[in-house]
Design a protein around this motif. Structure first.
Motif, PDB file in Angstrom:
ATOM      1  N   ALA A  21     -49.977 -27.840  13.743  1.00 50.53           N
ATOM      2  CA  ALA A  21     -49.610 -28.993  12.927  1.00 50.53           C
ATOM      3  C   ALA A  21     -50.803 -29.519  12.146  1.00 50.53           C
ATOM      4  O   ALA A  21     -50.669 -29.914  10.975  1.00 50.53           O
ATOM      5  CB  ALA A  21     -49.033 -30.097  13.816  1.00 50.53           C
ATOM      6  N   ALA A  22     -51.964 -29.523  12.780  1.00 52.64           N
ATOM      7  CA  ALA A  22     -53.175 -29.984  12.083  1.00 52.64           C
ATOM      8  C   ALA A  22     -53.493 -29.077  10.905  1.00 52.64           C
ATOM      9  O   ALA A  22     -53.912 -29.540   9.840  1.00 52.64           O
ATOM     10  CB  ALA A  22     -54.345 -30.035  13.065  1.00 52.64           C
ATOM     11  N   ARG A  23     -53.277 -27.766  11.078  1.00 52.42           N
ATOM     12  CA  ARG A  23     -53.514 -26.832   9.980  1.00 52.42           C
ATOM     13  C   ARG A  23     -52.574 -27.127   8.815  1.00 52.42           C
ATOM     14  O   ARG A  23     -52.999 -27.170   7.651  1.00 52.42           O
ATOM     15  CB  ARG A  23     -53.313 -25.394  10.477  1.00 52.42           C
ATOM     16  N   MET A  49     -43.206 -42.892  17.062  1.00 49.75           N
ATOM     17  CA  MET A  49     -44.196 -42.140  16.299  1.00 49.75           C
ATOM     18  C   MET A  49     -44.361 -42.733  14.899  1.00 49.75           C
ATOM     19  O   MET A  49     -45.462 -42.758  14.336  1.00 49.75           O
ATOM     20  CB  MET A  49     -43.793 -40.671  16.209  1.00 49.75           C
ATOM     21  N   ALA A  50     -43.258 -43.232  14.330  1.00 48.58           N
ATOM     22  CA  ALA A  50     -43.331 -43.910  13.037  1.00 48.58           C
ATOM     23  C   ALA A  50     -44.210 -45.145  13.121  1.00 48.58           C
ATOM     24  O   ALA A  50     -45.001 -45.431  12.208  1.00 48.58           O
ATOM     25  CB  ALA A  50     -41.920 -44.287  12.576  1.00 48.58           C
ATOM     26  N   GLN A  51     -44.107 -45.893  14.218  1.00 45.24           N
ATOM     27  CA  GLN A  51     -44.959 -47.069  14.401  1.00 45.24           C
ATOM     28  C   GLN A  51     -46.435 -46.679  14.408  1.00 45.24           C
ATOM     29  O   GLN A  51     -47.274 -47.341  13.778  1.00 45.24           O
ATOM     30  CB  GLN A  51     -44.598 -47.763  15.716  1.00 45.24           C
ATOM     31  N   THR A 145     -45.254 -35.597  19.576  1.00 43.80           N
ATOM     32  CA  THR A 145     -46.712 -35.607  19.460  1.00 43.80           C
ATOM     33  C   THR A 145     -47.190 -34.666  18.360  1.00 43.80           C
ATOM     34  O   THR A 145     -48.191 -34.936  17.698  1.00 43.80           O
ATOM     35  CB  THR A 145     -47.365 -35.225  20.793  1.00 43.80           C
ATOM     36  N   THR A 146     -46.475 -33.566  18.159  1.00 42.48           N
ATOM     37  CA  THR A 146     -46.854 -32.625  17.107  1.00 42.48           C
ATOM     38  C   THR A 146     -46.604 -33.230  15.734  1.00 42.48           C
ATOM     39  O   THR A 146     -47.404 -33.041  14.803  1.00 42.48           O
ATOM     40  CB  THR A 146     -46.096 -31.299  17.272  1.00 42.48           C
ATOM     41  N   ALA A 147     -45.510 -33.961  15.589  1.00 45.54           N
ATOM     42  CA  ALA A 147     -45.257 -34.658  14.327  1.00 45.54           C
ATOM     43  C   ALA A 147     -46.379 -35.656  14.034  1.00 45.54           C
ATOM     44  O   ALA A 147     -46.857 -35.752  12.896  1.00 45.54           O
ATOM     45  CB  ALA A 147     -43.910 -35.367  14.378  1.00 45.54           C
ATOM     46  N   LEU A 148     -46.804 -36.390  15.060  1.00 46.36           N
ATOM     47  CA  LEU A 148     -47.883 -37.351  14.837  1.00 46.36           C
ATOM     48  C   LEU A 148     -49.205 -36.637  14.571  1.00 46.36           C
ATOM     49  O   LEU A 148     -50.013 -37.105  13.755  1.00 46.36           O
ATOM     50  CB  LEU A 148     -48.010 -38.291  16.031  1.00 46.36           C
TER      51      LEU A 148
END
Length: 303
Positions: A21-23, A49-51, A145-148
């Motif tokens: 995800a970071a990539r 996660m939006a928060q 967590t991956t989305a964030l």
């Protein structure tokens, strides 16, 4: 319950999914750039996660960013939003789909989702798909967590330290005190308040535990009254001055570690899993929950 659950497999894969995800986040995505006024929406875990993302983005000086539960989003023209970012693992959640329909053609939308072959894709102007982080367990761990992680990388953060901390959190001891605790209060400040909300939800979903969550500075304004021996106050991120001593006077346990707060959430996921197992519960299929909330349309009135 015995054997390896989907929840365990998925939460243990997080260091790898965060790296990917970071990539993606650092390589360029359709996510809103600096200076844009952004509304971020989701339901349940995705809302939390939006928060976190909203606090991080606005805190970085990249533009006004507000987080809403999709069912309660205020997206009228007077708000002046330039973009909507929706977060949804399944791409089928009714409230998110309704919101995407409502703003279509009026506010550009970008949806972060796990399964691209879902209705949210057609309703979105752009998508960022994370199929490698999709899940089989009802209880979300790695997708959220991956989305964030993706969103943090898009904001310019280096996630390498968070990944290392997540690897450490996967091997850290799970204390007996945490497994036996009667109640947990999770606290956070700024972006970590969203993580505190998610930690509390994870424990409720997986293990039917009594949990609460608050902004760390607000905890003293009433909620600290619940602290007592056999209960835990757990802080994500900075600890307000004097709070640890105040909790200690109640006899409650106080937990705060120095790892990246997102990695700290991985440890709480593990505790939720172990508490579920200790109670003979199936963390993949929690009581009264389904993988996606899809509401039926109301029946038309007779007459």
């Amino acid at each position: 319950m015995s054997g390896t659950s989907y929840m365990e497999q998925e939460l243990r894969s997080q260091p790898a999914t965060w790296r990917e995800a970071a990539r993606i986040g650092a390589a360029g995505t359709p996510l809103p750039g600096a200076g844009r006024r952004v509304a971020v929406v989701g339901c349940g875990t995705s809302w939390f996660m939006a928060q976190a993302y909203a606090a991080l983005r606005e805190g970085a000086g990249l533009g006004v960013t507000d987080a809403f539960a999709a069912s309660e989003a205020s997206l009228g023209a007077d708000r002046g939003y330039d973009a909507v970012v929706a977060i949804t693992r399944s791409g089928t959640t009714t409230e998110v789909l309704r919101l995407l329909e409502q703003v279509k053609g009026r506010i550009p939308t970008v949806t972060v989702l796990g399964d691209p072959d879902t209705p949210a894709t057609a309703l979105s102007d752009a998508t960022v798909t994370l199929p490698f982080a999709d899940e089989k367990s009802v209880v979300q761990t790695r997708f959220a967590t991956t989305a964030l992680a993706l969103l943090r990388a898009h904001l310019g953060e280096d996630l390498s330290g968070a990944v290392r901390d997540a690897e450490e959190a996967l091997t850290a001891p799970v204390e007996k005190e945490w497994l036996d605790a009667e109640q947990f209060s999770f606290l956070g400040t700024g972006w970590t308040y969203g993580l505190a909300n998610e930690a509390a939800l994870k424990m409720r979903e997986a293990s039917q535990s009594w949990t609460e969550s608050y902004p760390a500075m607000e905890y003293r304004h009433g909620p600290v009254s619940i602290a007592a021996p056999g209960r835990i106050t757990w802080v994500f991120g900075p600890v307000p001055e004097g709070l640890e001593a105040e909790v200690a006077r109640t006899g409650a346990g106080f937990v705060r570690h120095g790892r990246d707060p997102l990695a700290e959430l991985v440890l709480v996921q593990r505790i939720a899993l172990e508490r579920a197992r200790a109670r003979g519960l199936d963390p993949d299929n929690p009581r009264s929950l389904t993988r996606s909330v899809m509401l039926t349309a109301p029946e038309p009135a007779a007459g």
